[in-house]
Scaffold this motif. Sequence first.
Motif, mmCIF file in Angstrom:
data_model
loop_
_atom_site.group_PDB
_atom_site.id
_atom_site.type_symbol
_atom_site.label_atom_id
_atom_site.label_comp_id
_atom_site.label_asym_id
_atom_site.label_seq_id
_atom_site.Cartn_x
_atom_site.Cartn_y
_atom_site.Cartn_z
ATOM 1 N N SER A 555 49.926 46.717 43.378
ATOM 2 C CA SER A 555 48.809 47.786 42.742
ATOM 3 C C SER A 555 49.179 48.885 42.006
ATOM 4 O O SER A 555 48.914 49.017 40.824
ATOM 5 C CB SER A 555 47.977 48.158 43.844
ATOM 6 O OG SER A 555 46.820 48.919 43.442
ATOM 7 N N THR A 580 46.019 42.075 42.800
ATOM 8 C CA THR A 580 45.695 43.518 43.305
ATOM 9 C C THR A 580 44.308 43.946 43.707
ATOM 10 O O THR A 580 44.044 44.762 44.488
ATOM 11 C CB THR A 580 46.451 44.460 42.064
ATOM 12 O OG1 THR A 580 45.565 44.103 41.055
ATOM 13 C CG2 THR A 580 47.882 44.477 42.016
ATOM 14 N N ASP A 585 44.590 39.848 46.674
ATOM 15 C CA ASP A 585 44.906 41.277 46.903
ATOM 16 C C ASP A 585 45.670 41.276 48.264
ATOM 17 O O ASP A 585 46.232 42.342 48.415
ATOM 18 C CB ASP A 585 44.018 42.103 46.700
ATOM 19 C CG ASP A 585 42.793 42.088 47.782
ATOM 20 O OD1 ASP A 585 42.823 40.832 48.453
ATOM 21 O OD2 ASP A 585 42.128 43.015 48.138
#
Length: 780
Positions: A555, A580, A585
């Motif tokens: 991220s 991300t 994620d």
Amino acid sequence: MAAERKGFRVPRSSADLLPVKRIWSDGIFLTDSGYSKTYRFSDINYLTAGGDNREKLFMGYCDLINSLDSGAVTKITVHRHRLNGRSFSDRAVIPHRDDGLDRYRDEYNRMILDKISGESGTVQDRYITVTVQKRDIESARSFFTRLGTDLAVRFAGLCSQCEDLTAGERISMLHGFFRRKEAQTFCPEIEDAMRRGQDIRELIAPEWTEPSADTITADGRYIRALYLKDYASYIDDRFVSELTGACEDIVLSADVIPVSKDEAVRELENKLLGVETNITGWQRRQNSAGNWSAQVPYDMDQQRAATREFLRDLTERDQRMMFAVITMLITADSREQLDRDTEAVLSAARGRRCQAAVLRFQQLDGMVTSLPIGVRRIDDMMVLTTESLAAFMPFRVQEIQEEHGIYFGENAISHNLIMCNKASLMNQSSFLLGVPGSGKSFCAKELIIFLLLGTDDDVIIADPEGEFAPLAEAMGDIASVIRIRAGGRDRINAMKMNRGYGDTDPVVIKSEFIMSLIEQMDPGAVTAKHKSLIDRCVEKLYRESRRNGQTPTLSGLRDVILEQKEDIASDIALGLELYTEGSLDIFGHEENVDMDRRCVVFDLHGLGSQLKPAGLLVVTDAILNRVSQNFWEGKRTHIFIDEFHTVLENEHSAGFFESAWMQFRKRNAYPTAITQNVEHIWSSPKANTMLSNSECIVMLNQAPADRQKLAELLGISDELLRHITNADEGCGLIRYGSALVPFRNRFPRDTELYGLMTTKPGEGEFGKEGAYQEVLDGWR
């Protein structure tokens, strides 16, 4: 030839039973017959070799016998004996640790001890002892140095390892025969004993002996010496295996005295001349009596034919004349058992049209002759050619029983335990191959069980099918199951780097990984410009990390990329969005799982087919991180990668695993690839290289096409190939270093461990009704 005795002398003590005058630390004994040294050689797959291979091995053994020095006496010894239960259990069973898992250790230990007490409790040792007359120890040492090198080369040609025994090893070997109950506590300190002037023989010999006409009683054990009195005109090359297999504790020795070829030819020519003279004299007498049509008597004609054949063997077929005496030594705990074993050996000899007999009033001489000391006191010699002597073949089937080894099953031929210590191999890479249902997962879990219960090593598992989670969860606090799925709650930081990451610059290695990960999402879309920008951002992110002490994340990398002015930055950031902010994620943020436990299972079953290649890349990088950290901490790591063929379906993951495979070896890590589709290995040059360079390959039941390719790659004979053809589950072949051994593995079903390891429907934890729903609940 006369036996090598200096005259009979009544022994004053049991130590005098051993005709050893002096011992040197390098293993040379000075005996009544001269200087002697013993070499240990390993077994080979002779009985399971194919026709052509067996003939090749037989001729190779003939060459070895032909090379024996005619100025020395050679004793070839096969010692079959039961394992010392206490000594073996000290090495094989797992001690308690009071960590809540001792009930599993008890089950494992019972399984091992039950196999030791059954038919798996015997082993065979093989020795070659050479005795030579030399003027001093230096001359003898020079002779044995040359001999040891020659023997090592010739045995290596037979795929056997030959090594000389030190004084301590020779003493321990003899001590193990005479004082078996004390063998596990015996640790000879030769130098200290010599400095004290102690008679080493007192450490070896039994405390008391009582010889009789046909038996020796020593420390409550019963010993009987036999010899081969007569032998058939044809000896099967399985004869020695049948004799040694007739009882549990037997020493069989062949004392060999080679005769130089010139002397042998001269002796046979003189003998043939004498036979022809006798025949001519007989014919002259018949002619004088007017019997002109008389035929030469059968015995004279046979004697002439046999002598001519023997002479032809020496002059035309590269044979040598050998004097040999075969002696046997049987040991039992009771007189009744000794009698039964004796009859079994005599019956085995009669079955091959040979005659064995008990030595009468020569039991002590027979015992000394049979043991690998280097003395012969029995004077019943046979005259043999090289091939006739080679028929007493000491080889049977290869064994794998290493110190501190892990149980891999039982030898399918000898039924001995297979104990492997991969640390002794040139590299520790392994493959576990077999069709579905052959027992691959069970075999892997059995190894994992031992590693977790019996060692301090770490175990990392890549589990695409979710099979290993129940086993890990049963191990309690030492294990962690990380379930990786789109939208899952378990998170791994793909940007994390531990100490020792990569061989060179760790940031460069991590940058390459990120490039591969992004390229995996959109193959062909990552150009040289994209890679340059990614490399710049990764380097900047880690530079900031060193300054602020925070661990980078994907991220954070995306944010850095969005700060760049190039137009392609938005394209890269869009590709990273999946990892991300999107469904994957789980790789883009800080970790929320315990990655530092001894056992970590990466459960990849929830990854779809589209996301699995990228997920495998991230997991492999996480494994490499853990391996690097353990290496710097001095810990060993075992990696198990199930369904390895899925790794090979993608070029990036296959290349990354190939690189990691080499790095694992350098970082004290032992990788094991588990796969059912061997065809994927042949079609992948990277995987083919990995398989060819792996020192441990476990093969369970194989498909027909895979069998033939494995046979070509590993040199598997047709006889051994049968062990992976329609084989039962848990049965197959193990290639371990240079050894190729058929095995079978039967684990007790009425145990908790079996329930944790089996994946059969309706059996164990994995097959329980509702178990899969519990796994799904764990993902949510």
